[in-house]
Design a protein around this motif. Sequence first.
Motif, PDB file in Angstrom:
ATOM      1  N   CYS A 232       7.502   2.964   5.042  1.00  0.00           N
ATOM      2  CA  CYS A 232       7.540   4.106   4.038  1.00  0.00           C
ATOM      3  C   CYS A 232       6.205   4.775   3.830  1.00  0.00           C
ATOM      4  N   ASP A 233       5.174   4.016   3.407  1.00  0.00           N
ATOM      5  CA  ASP A 233       3.916   4.286   3.036  1.00  0.00           C
ATOM      6  C   ASP A 233       2.948   4.771   4.306  1.00  0.00           C
ATOM      7  N   ALA A 234       2.846   4.183   5.283  1.00  0.00           N
ATOM      8  CA  ALA A 234       2.146   4.581   6.367  1.00  0.00           C
ATOM      9  C   ALA A 234       2.877   4.273   7.515  1.00  0.00           C
ATOM     10  N   PRO A 235       3.906   5.332   8.026  1.00  0.00           N
ATOM     11  CA  PRO A 235       4.579   5.264   9.147  1.00  0.00           C
ATOM     12  C   PRO A 235       3.780   5.259  10.578  1.00  0.00           C
ATOM     13  N   GLN A 236       2.674   6.149  10.412  1.00  0.00           N
ATOM     14  CA  GLN A 236       2.042   6.397  11.737  1.00  0.00           C
ATOM     15  C   GLN A 236       1.073   5.361  12.097  1.00  0.00           C
ATOM     16  N   ALA A 237       0.660   4.577  11.050  1.00  0.00           N
ATOM     17  CA  ALA A 237      -0.148   3.357  11.288  1.00  0.00           C
ATOM     18  C   ALA A 237       0.708   2.269  11.979  1.00  0.00           C
ATOM     19  N   LEU A 238       2.218   2.117  11.276  1.00  0.00           N
ATOM     20  CA  LEU A 238       3.045   1.174  11.708  1.00  0.00           C
ATOM     21  C   LEU A 238       3.363   1.560  13.173  1.00  0.00           C
ATOM     22  N   GLU A 239       3.367   2.920  13.470  1.00  0.00           N
ATOM     23  CA  GLU A 239       3.925   3.272  15.019  1.00  0.00           C
ATOM     24  C   GLU A 239       2.923   2.795  15.866  1.00  0.00           C
ATOM     25  N   ARG A 240       1.385   2.933  15.539  1.00  0.00           N
ATOM     26  CA  ARG A 240       0.477   2.545  16.519  1.00  0.00           C
ATOM     27  C   ARG A 240       0.533   0.721  16.635  1.00  0.00           C
ATOM     28  N   ARG A 241       0.595   0.430  15.501  1.00  0.00           N
ATOM     29  CA  ARG A 241       0.735  -1.459  15.315  1.00  0.00           C
ATOM     30  C   ARG A 241       1.860  -1.763  16.341  1.00  0.00           C
ATOM     31  N   ILE A 242       3.203  -1.191  16.313  1.00  0.00           N
ATOM     32  CA  ILE A 242       4.187  -1.413  17.320  1.00  0.00           C
ATOM     33  C   ILE A 242       3.821  -1.365  18.554  1.00  0.00           C
ATOM     34  N   GLY A 243       3.377   0.120  18.763  1.00  0.00           N
ATOM     35  CA  GLY A 243       3.112   0.375  20.148  1.00  0.00           C
ATOM     36  C   GLY A 243       2.129  -0.523  20.801  1.00  0.00           C
ATOM     37  N   ASN A 244       1.244  -0.988  20.027  1.00  0.00           N
ATOM     38  CA  ASN A 244       0.217  -1.716  20.833  1.00  0.00           C
ATOM     39  C   ASN A 244       0.589  -3.226  21.017  1.00  0.00           C
TER      40      ASN A 244
END
Length: 312
Positions: A232-244
């Motif tokens: 909820c708070d930082a979806p873009q950062a989570l996208e990058r983390r899961i993508g990596n």
Amino acid sequence: MEKQAGPVLIYIAAFPYSGSTVFSIALGNSPDFLNLGEANFLENDWHDDRQCYCRKTLAECPFWDKVKRQTAAGPDSAPPSLQLENQSQLRFLDSRDLPVPKRLLTTLGVPLHAVFRESDLRDYAGRTATFIRSLSQAFGARAVVDASKNLRRLEALRLYSDLDIRVIVLKRRAPGLLASRLKRAKRRNPWYSSLAAPFYVLWVLYHRFAIRRLTRKMREEEYLEVSYDDFCDAPQALERRIGNWLGTAVSFEISGGNVIDTSNSHAFTGNVRIIKHDERSQGIRLRKSAAPAPGSGMFERLALAVSKWIEI
């Protein structure tokens, strides 16, 4: 079992009421990802007149019509996989009416092969793997998202299939989990009493124990722990983390105001409130729900206070 080249099965091993339905819809927006929702209940819940998230019935929905045709035979003339029809016999491992002794034994960590016939487990895993590969070919998906949460299913697939499985453990703070569970109990159980609230703390502890027991059996690269708060708070950062972690692009397709695009979603299992009541055209707004006591009962307040000390 040696893993074969093919689609990656992204299995969401979430705590109940952790936001897994919304998370799987968002993850399914990624390029070449296909979201099935809670795939363990596809056969249990299939009815031709059941409503898909697209507002069509399953019989009318082009997506599920294509999925159902893929169950007739797998790739390379493999035998049929699942049976998506009203008369289908419920899968023995996924039944909502799993006998209490078997449910208790698996809850206590007794190995699956000591509770179920190993031949049935291998058949279950084989049919599921055929189903996943069929859909991957039909939809051109490199990854299939399964939000089942069911740890029995995950263990069977890890032990008896050759699928390449990556597990995302979606966590949510204990007071939020408990508050959601108590609200559901009050809404759906006419005999609910606030005296039962402390026992639901044990429910939270059980799921914490079960998921930790699972991850202890896995290599670090096989699973990734994420939190609903980060989603909820930082979806873009989570996208990058899961993508990596996956080694491929991940996009939740979130627009201004933290709204998730749901135009490609065809879920019909999982959080029924979301599937039935949210306006598909407007998407789903990401927001963290507060965790106030669902009532003014002393035992409910006590249970929520105790849950703050539980580390998920």
